[in-house]
Each structure stands twice: as C-alpha cells, then as structure tokens.
Design a protein around this motif. Sequence first.
Motif, mmCIF file in Angstrom:
data_model
loop_
_atom_site.group_PDB
_atom_site.id
_atom_site.type_symbol
_atom_site.label_atom_id
_atom_site.label_comp_id
_atom_site.label_asym_id
_atom_site.label_seq_id
_atom_site.Cartn_x
_atom_site.Cartn_y
_atom_site.Cartn_z
ATOM 1 N N LYS A 110 1.519 -1.665 0.052
ATOM 2 C CA LYS A 110 0.000 -0.211 -0.420
ATOM 3 C C LYS A 110 1.054 1.278 -0.137
ATOM 4 C CE LYS A 110 -3.635 -2.010 2.475
ATOM 5 N NZ LYS A 110 -4.259 -2.254 3.629
ATOM 6 N N LYS A 111 0.669 2.404 -0.258
ATOM 7 C CA LYS A 111 0.936 3.676 -0.503
ATOM 8 C C LYS A 111 1.200 4.314 0.747
ATOM 9 C CE LYS A 111 1.650 7.918 -3.252
ATOM 10 N NZ LYS A 111 0.794 8.969 -3.867
ATOM 11 N N PRO A 112 1.842 4.617 1.384
ATOM 12 C CA PRO A 112 1.528 5.735 2.344
ATOM 13 C C PRO A 112 0.508 6.814 1.978
ATOM 14 C CG PRO A 112 4.313 5.586 2.944
ATOM 15 C CD PRO A 112 2.902 4.889 1.261
ATOM 16 N N THR A 113 -0.873 6.584 3.697
ATOM 17 C CA THR A 113 -1.515 7.463 2.985
ATOM 18 C C THR A 113 -1.419 8.750 3.538
ATOM 19 O OG1 THR A 113 -3.182 6.214 4.700
ATOM 20 C CG2 THR A 113 -2.967 5.917 2.090
ATOM 21 N N THR A 114 -1.641 10.022 3.667
ATOM 22 C CA THR A 114 -2.016 11.355 4.490
ATOM 23 C C THR A 114 -3.523 11.845 4.814
ATOM 24 O OG1 THR A 114 0.227 11.803 4.068
ATOM 25 C CG2 THR A 114 -1.115 13.847 5.399
ATOM 26 N N PHE A 115 -4.189 11.506 5.632
ATOM 27 C CA PHE A 115 -5.815 12.814 6.058
ATOM 28 C C PHE A 115 -5.394 13.528 7.088
ATOM 29 C CE2 PHE A 115 -6.050 7.895 4.895
ATOM 30 C CZ PHE A 115 -6.341 7.815 3.892
ATOM 31 N N ILE A 116 -5.568 14.606 6.382
ATOM 32 C CA ILE A 116 -5.677 16.282 7.045
ATOM 33 C C ILE A 116 -7.303 16.103 7.241
ATOM 34 C CG2 ILE A 116 -5.265 18.076 7.247
ATOM 35 C CD1 ILE A 116 -2.420 17.789 6.482
ATOM 36 N N SER A 117 -7.558 17.070 8.311
ATOM 37 C CA SER A 117 -9.262 17.742 8.437
ATOM 38 C C SER A 117 -8.521 18.764 9.703
ATOM 39 C CB SER A 117 -9.808 16.283 9.078
ATOM 40 O OG SER A 117 -10.282 15.562 8.543
ATOM 41 N N TYR A 148 -7.818 5.362 15.197
ATOM 42 C CA TYR A 148 -6.971 3.882 15.465
ATOM 43 C C TYR A 148 -7.327 2.840 13.801
ATOM 44 C CZ TYR A 148 -4.677 0.404 16.843
ATOM 45 O OH TYR A 148 -3.512 -1.175 16.851
ATOM 46 N N THR A 149 -8.599 3.129 13.193
ATOM 47 C CA THR A 149 -8.995 1.823 13.036
ATOM 48 C C THR A 149 -8.659 2.008 11.585
ATOM 49 O OG1 THR A 149 -10.252 0.988 14.328
ATOM 50 C CG2 THR A 149 -10.598 0.372 12.366
ATOM 51 N N GLN A 150 -9.009 3.224 10.811
ATOM 52 C CA GLN A 150 -8.534 4.075 9.971
ATOM 53 C C GLN A 150 -6.594 4.515 9.746
ATOM 54 O OE1 GLN A 150 -10.766 4.620 7.551
ATOM 55 N NE2 GLN A 150 -11.825 3.954 8.754
ATOM 56 N N ILE A 151 -6.094 4.449 10.887
ATOM 57 C CA ILE A 151 -4.470 4.477 10.458
ATOM 58 C C ILE A 151 -4.581 3.055 9.582
ATOM 59 C CG2 ILE A 151 -2.322 4.686 11.737
ATOM 60 C CD1 ILE A 151 -3.819 6.431 12.750
ATOM 61 N N ARG A 152 -5.000 1.854 11.026
ATOM 62 C CA ARG A 152 -3.947 0.525 10.939
ATOM 63 C C ARG A 152 -4.975 0.063 9.693
ATOM 64 N NH1 ARG A 152 -4.844 -3.938 15.290
ATOM 65 N NH2 ARG A 152 -3.854 -6.035 13.773
ATOM 66 N N LYS A 153 -5.871 0.898 8.807
ATOM 67 C CA LYS A 153 -6.941 0.162 7.311
ATOM 68 C C LYS A 153 -5.209 0.729 6.647
ATOM 69 C CE LYS A 153 -10.341 0.513 4.452
ATOM 70 N NZ LYS A 153 -12.118 1.250 4.582
ATOM 71 N N HIS A 154 -5.093 1.331 7.162
ATOM 72 C CA HIS A 154 -3.636 1.817 5.840
ATOM 73 C C HIS A 154 -2.710 2.298 6.003
ATOM 74 C CE1 HIS A 154 -7.742 3.740 3.777
ATOM 75 N NE2 HIS A 154 -8.088 4.341 4.623
ATOM 76 N N SER A 155 -2.670 1.552 6.981
ATOM 77 C CA SER A 155 -1.152 0.218 7.393
ATOM 78 C C SER A 155 -0.771 -0.340 6.441
ATOM 79 C CB SER A 155 -0.771 0.332 8.698
ATOM 80 O OG SER A 155 -1.034 1.807 9.117
ATOM 81 N N ASP A 156 0.713 -0.518 5.602
ATOM 82 C CA ASP A 156 0.922 -1.562 5.114
ATOM 83 C C ASP A 156 1.210 -2.950 6.220
ATOM 84 O OD1 ASP A 156 1.347 -3.223 2.758
ATOM 85 O OD2 ASP A 156 3.402 -2.116 2.272
ATOM 86 N N SER A 179 0.995 5.645 7.164
ATOM 87 C CA SER A 179 -0.094 6.497 7.463
ATOM 88 C C SER A 179 -0.079 7.229 7.966
ATOM 89 C CB SER A 179 -1.662 5.746 8.024
ATOM 90 O OG SER A 179 -1.153 4.913 6.362
ATOM 91 N N ILE A 180 -0.362 8.579 7.880
ATOM 92 C CA ILE A 180 -0.572 10.030 8.883
ATOM 93 C C ILE A 180 -1.992 10.572 8.876
ATOM 94 C CG2 ILE A 180 -0.054 12.052 9.071
ATOM 95 C CD1 ILE A 180 2.930 11.646 8.002
ATOM 96 N N VAL A 216 -7.001 18.792 19.014
ATOM 97 C CA VAL A 216 -5.970 17.695 18.062
ATOM 98 C C VAL A 216 -5.798 16.433 18.158
ATOM 99 C CG1 VAL A 216 -4.097 18.502 19.627
ATOM 100 C CG2 VAL A 216 -3.854 18.313 16.745
ATOM 101 N N PHE A 217 -5.321 16.056 16.744
ATOM 102 C CA PHE A 217 -5.401 14.555 16.838
ATOM 103 C C PHE A 217 -4.212 14.102 15.898
ATOM 104 C CE2 PHE A 217 -5.722 9.790 14.764
ATOM 105 C CZ PHE A 217 -5.413 9.081 15.915
ATOM 106 N N VAL A 218 -3.079 13.195 16.655
ATOM 107 C CA VAL A 218 -1.929 12.790 15.427
ATOM 108 C C VAL A 218 -2.108 11.215 15.804
ATOM 109 C CG1 VAL A 218 0.562 13.325 14.598
ATOM 110 C CG2 VAL A 218 -1.376 15.693 15.888
ATOM 111 N N GLY A 219 -1.897 10.740 14.501
ATOM 112 C CA GLY A 219 -1.688 9.220 14.222
ATOM 113 C C GLY A 219 -0.799 9.176 13.289
ATOM 114 N N VAL A 220 -0.016 7.960 13.528
ATOM 115 C CA VAL A 220 1.284 7.997 12.830
ATOM 116 C C VAL A 220 1.966 6.292 12.383
ATOM 117 C CG1 VAL A 220 3.396 7.838 12.064
ATOM 118 C CG2 VAL A 220 2.584 10.177 12.878
ATOM 119 N N SER A 221 1.335 5.762 11.735
ATOM 120 C CA SER A 221 2.306 4.352 11.599
ATOM 121 C C SER A 221 3.849 3.980 10.873
ATOM 122 C CB SER A 221 1.219 3.397 10.208
ATOM 123 O OG SER A 221 1.167 3.448 9.228
ATOM 124 N N SER A 222 3.939 3.356 11.509
ATOM 125 C CA SER A 222 5.593 2.889 11.284
ATOM 126 C C SER A 222 5.965 1.918 11.127
ATOM 127 C CB SER A 222 6.368 3.818 11.262
ATOM 128 O OG SER A 222 7.623 3.427 11.038
#
Length: 157
Positions: free
Chosen positions: A2-9, A21-29, A81-82, A98-104
């Motif tokens: 998967k290509k890393p994703t960045t979602f900003i709101s 959290y679920t969305q970050i995990r879903k988009h994490s490879d 994912s970010i 504020v919320f910041v979430g990162v996968s690695s």
Amino acid sequence: MKKPTTFISVQEQDFDLALEYTQIRKHSDSDGAIVTFTGLVRELTERGNLKYMTLEHYPGMTEKSLMNICEQARERWPIGSIRIIHRIGKLPPDEQIVFVGVSSKHRKAAFAATEFMMDFLKTQAPFWKKELTTEGEFWVDAKSSDKHKANDWLTSN
C-alpha cells in the motif's frame, strides 16, 4: 504494498479515537507500530480559569501547512499512514482539540514523527486561538517552550 496515506481534517465536530485508530491501521501496510496523540483543551490557563477557547484558521492555507509538516516528517522517518485532525470553533475545557496518528514499521520512528508533527503544528500551523477566561479575553501565541522544542528538531539533523 500500500502507498502511505496522509489524511488531514480541520473541523468543528469532535472525533472518535477508536475510529481514527482503525482508519490508520486499515491504511497501514503491515506496519508494526501505531502511535497516536490526543490533545485536550486545558481548563487552567496562564490567565485564569478557561470558560472556552475559540480557534480560527485560514481555509486552504491551514491544510497546506499541515501537509507540509507531514511531508517534513516523511523526509526524516520511514513512516506509513498519517492522520491529523485539528478542531476549530468554540471549544470548552476538556474537549478534544487535536489528534495526530502515525504508523511505521517500528515504534521509534512512529513516536519521533508524532512528536515532531505536534511540535511543528503548535508553532507553524496557522491557527489563531483566543481564550475567554475568568480574567477576560486573550489571544494566545505559541509558548516559548514549544518554539524551542521545534527549533531543537531543526538543529538536530
């Protein structure tokens, strides 16, 4: 892969931590780490008890600034994912702001990138904050400690 994703709101409505959290995990490879940070509106300020905080922003410019912060983090660490959410409008004490979430692949990069993004979000993102306290109304600037922390990132690499 998967290509890393960045979602900003930038939004007025609250957010659901479990959903984010679920969305970050879903988009994490198959990343092995997810780090999240949630900031809350503090009741006690330097100028008395907070009744509420009002946040304003310049649409378009704010999102561009947040995306730039994410791109800087991607240049420094191997992250997946970010997700960044920043609320605007009238917020009472104890509200999520504020919320910041990162996968690695590994926790060290996820922790460092999350901290980096928060430090730069607090000092470089174009949000204007006004506090209404028991002592009156006050515009709030970034704290000098936040500015020093952001500067430390610039001089560390």
